[in-house]
Design a protein around this motif. Structure first.
Motif, PDB file in Angstrom:
ATOM      1  N   ARG A  40      66.893 104.751 110.294  1.00 31.43           N
ATOM      2  CA  ARG A  40      66.081 104.987 111.507  1.00 31.43           C
ATOM      3  C   ARG A  40      66.831 104.470 112.734  1.00 31.43           C
ATOM      4  NH1 ARG A  40      62.107 102.625 108.250  1.00 31.43           N
ATOM      5  NH2 ARG A  40      61.734 100.819 109.592  1.00 31.43           N
ATOM      6  N   TYR A  41      67.392 103.282 112.592  1.00 29.23           N
ATOM      7  CA  TYR A  41      68.095 102.639 113.706  1.00 29.23           C
ATOM      8  C   TYR A  41      69.209 103.516 114.240  1.00 29.23           C
ATOM      9  CZ  TYR A  41      71.060  99.269 116.154  1.00 29.23           C
ATOM     10  OH  TYR A  41      71.838  98.619 117.087  1.00 29.23           O
ATOM     11  N   TRP A  42      70.082 103.941 113.366  1.00 34.14           N
ATOM     12  CA  TRP A  42      71.243 104.700 113.841  1.00 34.14           C
ATOM     13  C   TRP A  42      70.854 106.114 114.276  1.00 34.14           C
ATOM     14  CZ3 TRP A  42      75.248 102.425 115.644  1.00 34.14           C
ATOM     15  CH2 TRP A  42      75.609 101.166 115.146  1.00 34.14           C
ATOM     16  N   ALA A  43      69.828 106.666 113.657  1.00 33.77           N
ATOM     17  CA  ALA A  43      69.357 107.984 114.097  1.00 33.77           C
ATOM     18  C   ALA A  43      68.862 107.908 115.543  1.00 33.77           C
ATOM     19  CB  ALA A  43      68.248 108.481 113.172  1.00 33.77           C
ATOM     20  N   LEU A  44      68.148 106.828 115.845  1.00 34.93           N
ATOM     21  CA  LEU A  44      67.656 106.641 117.225  1.00 34.93           C
ATOM     22  C   LEU A  44      68.815 106.490 118.199  1.00 34.93           C
ATOM     23  CD1 LEU A  44      64.704 104.186 116.546  1.00 34.93           C
ATOM     24  CD2 LEU A  44      64.501 106.431 117.627  1.00 34.93           C
TER      25      LEU A  44
END
Lengths: 470, 416
Positions: free
Chosen positions: B215-219
């Protein structure tokens, strides 16, 4: 006489064993360093640095450059950093009350203006007198501070201002290659959670032609004092340090060029101003702190890439001063962390590093000097014949040469910095180190040890030639 | 015994001498051969580049006839070396044609087999890198497997090769790898940021992942691509259980600059983690600018320097509105807060205005300026007073210095 002869023989066996142990240790490290060097070289060849150079996700770095009376080199050092091929970094120069024209050189290059720049002084390492920003290069900050806290204090002052997760501490006389940061940070970026410190090799700039921070001609000095230092650097970096890195027991991320994770530096309380130099003690402290606190699966690495060039002492007096200082800080560090020796809690660091440093880096000078005395006494007393003396001396010459040659072979295999004639010169010199250079270093180490026993803690910056660079 | 020992040492010396001489000769010979080989390699590389340039200069049928000959003459490794040179670029159509011919030639099978299963690690890596450039039919299948190899180098360079494919399948493989290898986040993002913006569909799927690292890197990447397809989803992540995801969500919304998201961001101003608050402040700065001052001003007293810095930046955009808070904190704030308040005034170029207003005939204006001057002087923070005075007429300077003297004689003395 017989009793005396027996004592001499026993001592001789002790010294011989000590010597052979060193040779075995050095040769094994040399072989490990050879293969590790090869691996790093292949990684370097395969890496796509262009991708790193153009990415917004490449980890930014804060440079901290302490400078005291560095007007000869600071301009070139700064220009080299400004020429770096790296997407994002900042530079913090800390002028440690220079008495020469260091600040003027910086102002001429950077066009400085006074700014407010809020900061919190975490380390209490001397009043910061002024904070300046460059009008030409927005990523450059210059601090001026009062002296008295050595290089460690200057670095700590810079740490107060560093914005990024990784901090590169380097000397003001180290001229970096344009891809220095790319080569090192590409490794950090593979494992940023665990890599807390990383260093890389550098060589001696003596004899080079440099223009505006760019090395236009690499002509290695044939001054034997410089050439032997180059051999030593190869031996130390490629031999010992790369091999130690393989086992994650790096003993010294050099202050000439070393990258640390900023949060770890803050947790460690910054560099310690109580030590003569700051780099080796910080590395030991990092190992000690991380292991004691079971913090994480940490790594402190050493790479074999030549990222930059620094000025080496070109005469005996300067060399004596430098090596004496290094010996002092080695003794101070080993003295402080002695409890780690053979302590299983510290794992390989306790078994591979501390015993070596204690026996060979700290006590080594006593063994060397006293071995000469023993041999001479034995010879004079008639218990040691010429044949034996020559055999022992040849043993010393050849083992020293062998250790150097293994490192040079590993180096030549991967690095293309030196020309054939330079390499041939180094090879030839390897056979003669024990005849004179080695004893110069021993003398410097003795001097340093004497200073340590007297409690000397001064930094003793070595005297540069007054007419500029060599 | 001495005699035996000496003999033993002499034998050891002979052995060491032999070894040393052997290594010495090896070093010199190796250096000589390598110098010669480097010169040859450089000439070869130049030759390949010249041939490619010649190829690029012909067109149509002639190019199509020449390409197969070119492929036959050079190995894929040699071509990869050229492809890596950042200053050497060929026309897209030529690159495409070379790739097509190469994929349809016999050489590709050798490369694929080497990449899939060679025991020579570095030959395998070389082949993997080559596949990243050519993208043959089996490339995806091979890289999907090799990225999971136990050897860290094979895995790493497989990831790099996937990064060159720039298609949705590669995105899927990379994000799946990220899930199990969180350390690869930075490198993953570095590779994915060069993909076309159309991968945002995959990124939005990743934003719903049960794994926080994904989720972090997708954001981070959605913010980079400024892909605002599903704002609600991102806004929802400002309340994620993981603090770094909340921070990344704020950062992402700041990049997307959609006003409707500010309410969700404002909630993060009260987050217990400083870096979430910092990103929330920065996001509001990007979306609202000076309008966000009322929401963030209280955070000038935040213990985290970077949060203060964010607030300071907004204060400088509407300094008049920020003045009451600045005044309060110049007298009562901690050292860091005082410094940031002073910095806000300096950034807003307000110091000369204070000097002007201090001599104003309007009582309210004069009094406010006097209070600010008192606060600045008592804060003990450098604010460039001497430099600001320097641009004023002597008489005015003297008047102001007299005013400063009433506040702090020492400071006035330094000014004189």
């Amino acid at each position: 006489m017989n009793l005396f002869a027996r004592y001499v023989n026993i001592l001789f066996v002790v010294y011989f064993s000590y010597f052979i142990l060193y040779v075995v240790y050095a040769v094994i490290l040399g072989i490990i360093g050879f293969y590790e060097n090869r691996r790093r070289s292949r990684q370097d060849e395969a890496e796509d640095y262009t991708s790193f150079a153009g990415s917004g996700f490449t980890l930014p770095v804060s440079f901290i450059i302490p400078a005291r009376n560095e007007h000869v080199w600071i301009g070139e050092t700064m220009q080299a950093i400004l020429n770096l091929n790296y997407p994002e970094y900042e530079i913090i120069v800390v002028d440690d009350d220079s008495k020469d024209s260091t600040v003027k050189v910086l102002n001429d290059l950077l066009d400085l203006e006074t700014v407010t720049n809020p900061f919190v002084d975490r380390f209490n390492t001397g009043k910061i007198r002024g904070v300046f920003k460059s009008r030409k290069f927005s990523q450059v900050t210059v601090l001026t501070k009062i002296s008295g806290y050595k290089k460690a204090g200057a670095v700590n002052a810079g740490l107060n201002f560093a914005r990024y997760k990784y901090v590169c501490v380097m000397d003001a006389d180290t001229v970096l290659e344009a891809d220095a940061l790319l080569k090192v940070m590409s490794h950090v970026q593979k494992d940023p959670d665990n890599i807390i410190g990383i260093g890389s090799s550098f060589g001696l700039v003596n004899g080079f032609k440099i223009e505006k921070g760019k090395i236009v001609e690499r002509s290695f000095s044939y001054n034997p004092i410089i050439a032997y230092q180059n051999i030593e650097y190869i031996r130390t970096f490629i031999g010992n340090r790369i091999a130690w890195s393989r086992f994650n027991v790096s003993a010294n991320i050099s202050g000439g060029f070393g990258i640390w994770r900023r949060d770890i530096l803050l947790e460690l309380g910054g560099y310690d101003t109580a030590f003569t130099c700051e780099d080796i003690e910080l590395t030991f402290r990092a190992h000690d702190y991380i292991i004691r606190n079971r913090k994480l699966d940490y790594k402190i690495l050493m790479l074999p890439y030549y990222v930059g060039w620094t000025e080496g002492p070109s005469n005996f007096r300067s060399l004596l001063s430098q090596r004496g200082r290094w010996q002092r800080v080695t003794n101070e560090t080993v003295d402080k962390y002695l409890q780690m020796t053979l302590n299983p809690k510290y794992k390989l660091f306790a078994f591979l590093i501390l015993p070596y440093f204690l026996l060979y880096e700290v006590l080594g000078v006593f063994f060397e000097i006293s071995s000469i005395v023993l041999v001479l006494v034995g010879w004079l007393m008639g218990v040691l014949d010429v044949r034996m003396f020559v055999a022992i001396f040849a043993l010393m010459v050849l083992t020293q040469a062998l250790v150097s040659l293994i490192a040079i072979l590993a180096f030549v295999r991967e690095e293309k910095l030196f020309k054939l004639k330079d390499i041939a010169y180094f090879v030839a010199l390897s056979f003669f180190e024990v005849f004179w250079y080695r004893w110069m270093i021993s003398l410097a180490k003795l001097w340093g040890t004497y200073g340590f026993l007297r409690g000397v803690k001064t930094y003793d910056q070595y005297v540069r030639p007054q007419n500029g660079r060599v | 015994m001495d005699g035996q020992l000496a003999n033993f040492i002499i034998e050891v010396d002979k052995l060491l001498l032999a070894m040393a001489l052997l290594i010495a000769i090896t070093v010199v010979v190796y250096a000589a051969l390598r110098e010669a080989s480097d010169k040859r390699r450089a000439l070869n590389l130049l030759k390949i580049k010249n041939n490619l340039r010649r190829l690029a200069s012909v067109s149509g049928e002639k190019m199509e006839e020449s390409i197969p000959l070119f492929i036959r003459e050079y190995s894929p490794q040699q071509l990869s070396l050229v492809a890596k040179e950042k200053d050497f670029r060929l026309p897209e159509n030529l690159v495409r044609q070379i790739k097509n011919y190469f994929i349809n030639s016999e050489k590709i099978f050798v490369v694929e087999n080497t990449a899939a299963s060679s025991r020579d690690k570095w030959s395998r890596i070389e082949a993997i890198i080559t596949l990243g450039y050519v993208n043959s039919p089996r490339t995806l299948e091979i890289l999907k497997s090799s990225i999971l190899d136990r050897d860290a180098d094979i895995s790493y360079f497989s990831m790099q090769a996937l990064g060159r494919l720039k298609n949705n399948e590669a995105v899927g493989i990379l994000l799946e790898f990220l899930r199990d290898h969180p350390r690869s986040g930075y490198n993953m993002a570095r590779l994915l940021e060069t993909f076309p913006a159309s991968i945002s569909t995959e990124l939005y799927k990743a934003v719903a992942s049960p794994y926080s690292v994904v989720r972090y890197w997708a954001l981070k990447l959605i913010g980079k691509f400024k892909a605002g397809e599903d704002i609600e989803m991102i806004t929802g992540l400002t309340a994620d259980v993981k603090s770094d995801v909340r921070a990344a969500a704020c950062e992402c919304l700041g990049e997307l600059k959609i006003r409707e998201t500010t309410e969700a961001i404002k909630v993060c101003l009260k987050d217990r983690f400083w870096f979430v608050r910092m990103h929330a402040v920065r996001a509001l700065d990007k979306i609202l600018g000076a309008e966000g001052l009322a929401d963030v001003i209280g955070l000038i007293n935040d213990p985290a320097a970077k949060v203060k810095e964010g607030v300071k930046n907004i204060m400088a955009k509407d300094i008049e509105k920020a003045l009451p808070h600045i005044e309060e904190n110049l007298f009562n704030g901690d050292e860091a807060t005082r410094r940031y308040c002073v910095d806000a005034l300096v950034d807003a170029a307000y110091i000369p205005i204070i000097l002007e207003n201090i001599l104003s005939e309007t009582p309210e204006v004069e009094q406010r300026a006097m209070r600010l001057m008192a606060g600045l002087v008592k804060s003990k923070v450098y604010f460039g007073l001497k430099r600001a005075l320097g641009s004023l007429p002597m008489q005015t300077q003297e008047k102001i210095i007299n005013i400063v003297e009433a506040i702090d004689g020492g400071v006035a003395g330094n000014l004189r």
